[in-house]
Enzyme design. Structure first.
Site, mmCIF file in Angstrom:
data_model
loop_
_atom_site.group_PDB
_atom_site.id
_atom_site.type_symbol
_atom_site.label_atom_id
_atom_site.label_comp_id
_atom_site.label_asym_id
_atom_site.label_seq_id
_atom_site.Cartn_x
_atom_site.Cartn_y
_atom_site.Cartn_z
ATOM 1 N N GLY A 149 0.772 -1.247 0.000
ATOM 2 C CA GLY A 149 0.000 0.000 0.000
ATOM 3 C C GLY A 149 0.797 1.287 0.000
ATOM 4 N N GLU A 191 3.691 4.077 6.191
ATOM 5 C CA GLU A 191 2.448 3.319 5.954
ATOM 6 C C GLU A 191 1.486 4.118 5.090
ATOM 7 O OE1 GLU A 191 0.852 0.691 5.992
ATOM 8 O OE2 GLU A 191 0.968 -0.472 7.830
ATOM 9 N N ASP A 192 0.640 3.414 4.365
ATOM 10 C CA ASP A 192 -0.435 4.092 3.633
ATOM 11 C C ASP A 192 -1.546 4.499 4.585
ATOM 12 O OD1 ASP A 192 -1.063 1.431 4.177
ATOM 13 O OD2 ASP A 192 -1.876 0.988 2.201
ATOM 14 N N ASP A 196 -5.348 1.551 10.369
ATOM 15 C CA ASP A 196 -6.770 1.263 10.578
ATOM 16 C C ASP A 196 -6.969 0.784 12.017
ATOM 17 O OD1 ASP A 196 -9.438 0.656 10.090
ATOM 18 O OD2 ASP A 196 -9.021 -1.170 8.982
ATOM 19 N N LYS A 216 -7.362 6.187 10.599
ATOM 20 C CA LYS A 216 -8.793 6.112 10.928
ATOM 21 C C LYS A 216 -8.919 6.026 12.446
ATOM 22 C CE LYS A 216 -10.232 3.372 6.857
ATOM 23 N NZ LYS A 216 -10.651 1.996 6.449
ATOM 24 N N PHE A 272 -14.196 2.756 4.005
ATOM 25 C CA PHE A 272 -13.226 2.105 3.128
ATOM 26 C C PHE A 272 -12.816 3.034 1.995
ATOM 27 C CE2 PHE A 272 -11.639 -0.996 0.042
ATOM 28 C CZ PHE A 272 -10.786 -1.702 0.867
ATOM 29 N N VAL A 273 -11.512 3.155 1.796
ATOM 30 C CA VAL A 273 -10.994 4.038 0.739
ATOM 31 C C VAL A 273 -10.088 3.268 -0.229
ATOM 32 C CG1 VAL A 273 -11.162 6.237 1.978
ATOM 33 C CG2 VAL A 273 -9.146 4.794 2.334
ATOM 34 N N ASP A 285 -5.789 -0.494 -2.073
ATOM 35 C CA ASP A 285 -6.480 -1.387 -3.005
ATOM 36 C C ASP A 285 -7.826 -1.852 -2.498
ATOM 37 O OD1 ASP A 285 -5.245 -3.088 -0.930
ATOM 38 O OD2 ASP A 285 -5.991 -4.734 -2.162
ATOM 39 N N ARG A 326 -4.963 0.571 -7.029
ATOM 40 C CA ARG A 326 -3.798 1.189 -6.389
ATOM 41 C C ARG A 326 -3.212 2.295 -7.256
ATOM 42 N NH1 ARG A 326 -2.134 -2.153 -2.078
ATOM 43 N NH2 ARG A 326 -2.390 -4.395 -2.361
HETATM 44 P P1 IMP Z 1 -4.367 -2.210 10.375
HETATM 45 O O1 IMP Z 1 -3.358 -3.283 10.619
HETATM 46 O O2 IMP Z 1 -5.760 -2.649 10.796
HETATM 47 O O3 IMP Z 1 -3.995 -0.874 10.983
HETATM 48 O O4 IMP Z 1 -4.527 -2.033 8.819
HETATM 49 C C1 IMP Z 1 -3.515 -1.572 8.075
HETATM 50 C C2 IMP Z 1 -3.578 -2.053 6.638
HETATM 51 O O5 IMP Z 1 -4.888 -2.421 6.196
HETATM 52 C C3 IMP Z 1 -3.171 -0.906 5.764
HETATM 53 O O6 IMP Z 1 -1.775 -0.845 5.613
HETATM 54 C C4 IMP Z 1 -3.913 -1.193 4.482
HETATM 55 O O7 IMP Z 1 -3.131 -2.008 3.644
HETATM 56 C C5 IMP Z 1 -5.154 -1.921 4.909
HETATM 57 N N1 IMP Z 1 -6.328 -1.003 4.955
HETATM 58 C C6 IMP Z 1 -6.899 -0.466 6.053
HETATM 59 N N2 IMP Z 1 -7.950 0.335 5.739
HETATM 60 C C7 IMP Z 1 -8.032 0.307 4.386
HETATM 61 C C8 IMP Z 1 -8.919 0.955 3.438
HETATM 62 O O8 IMP Z 1 -9.838 1.728 3.772
HETATM 63 N N3 IMP Z 1 -8.678 0.685 2.135
HETATM 64 C C9 IMP Z 1 -7.682 -0.154 1.706
HETATM 65 N N4 IMP Z 1 -6.830 -0.764 2.559
HETATM 66 C C10 IMP Z 1 -7.008 -0.549 3.881
HETATM 67 MG MG MG Z 2 -0.591 -1.361 4.144
#
Ligand code: IMP
Ligand code: MG
Length: 186
Positions: free
Chosen positions: A55, A110-111, A114, A142, A163-164, A170, A176
């Site tokens: 990402g 990081e992108d 979440d 988020k 969701f984005v 992606d 992407r």
């Molecule tokens: P986390 O581990 O729950 O913080 O999620 C992190 C990863 O989930 C990010 O690096 C993204 O690759 C993916 N992700 C989280 N939210 C989104 C979204 O809204 N769209 C696409 N990918 C997401």
């Molecule tokens: Mg990621």
């Protein structure tokens, strides 16, 4: 369908519609500011920017173009989502880092943060290698969906729990390559 109209301000995915949320100009303007902030702090530290694949590739590229001091770049790959819109709750290391991070200043790129699961997993892994310091920069965060206690040092945009896609992010591995970020409309 393999065609993708990248000129419109919405993206149709089956019967779901994603609408323009952060334009290319807005994203680039914010990355200017982040690049400046990070440059101030790391000028003399020879940090390693560590991108989390897949990402972060677009953000990493645009951010690094604003860095006006010597630095190193590396990547590793994690997977947590599979092809779904909600996290599987598990993280897998799919490609390891090559750099030796001991006594180095690390900037994790990081992108999106979440739940915080990925970042907390990354923190654990790197702590064992005794870096000199470790900070996290994410383009998106988020705050409403955070479940793990993590410290994020630089945030591009705080966004609602929706969701984005686009700009590296992606949906089932697609979209992407969009220059802007689009949000799922309800
Ligand atoms: P986390 O581990 O729950 O913080 O999620 C992190 C990863 O989930 C990010 O690096 C993204 O690759 C993916 N992700 C989280 N939210 C989104 C979204 O809204 N769209 C696409 N990918 C997401
Ligand atoms: Mg990621």
């Amino acid at each position: 369908m393999s065609e993708l109209d990248i000129t419109q301000d919405f993206i149709q995915v089956g019967n779901e519609k994603f609408v323009l949320y952060l334009s290319e100009a807005k994203i680039q303007e914010r990355i200017d500011q982040l690049g400046e902030e990070i440059s101030k702090e790391y000028k003399t530290k020879l940090p390693i920017f560590i991108g989390v694949l897949n990402g972060s590739f677009m953000f990493m590229s645009d951010l690094l173009k604003r860095i006006n001091f010597n630095c190193e770049v590396d990547f590793f790959k994690l997977s947590s989502y599979g092809d779904e819109k909600i996290s599987s709750g598990k993280v897998k290391m799919l490609k390891e880092l090559n750099a030796d991070v001991t006594d180095r200043h690390l900037i994790i790129v990081e992108d999106i943060v979440d739940s915080g699961l990925s970042i907390s997993y990354i923190e654990e892994i790197f702590k064992d290698h005794n870096p000199a310091s470790m900070k996290v920069v994410t383009l998106l965060s988020k705050p409403e969906s955070i479940k793990y206690k993590v410290k994020i040092d630089y945030i591009g945009f705080e966004i609602p729990n929706k969701f984005v896609i686009g700009y590296g992010l992606d949906y089932a591995q697609k979209y992407r390559n969009l220059k802007s970020i689009y949000v799922l409309s309800e």
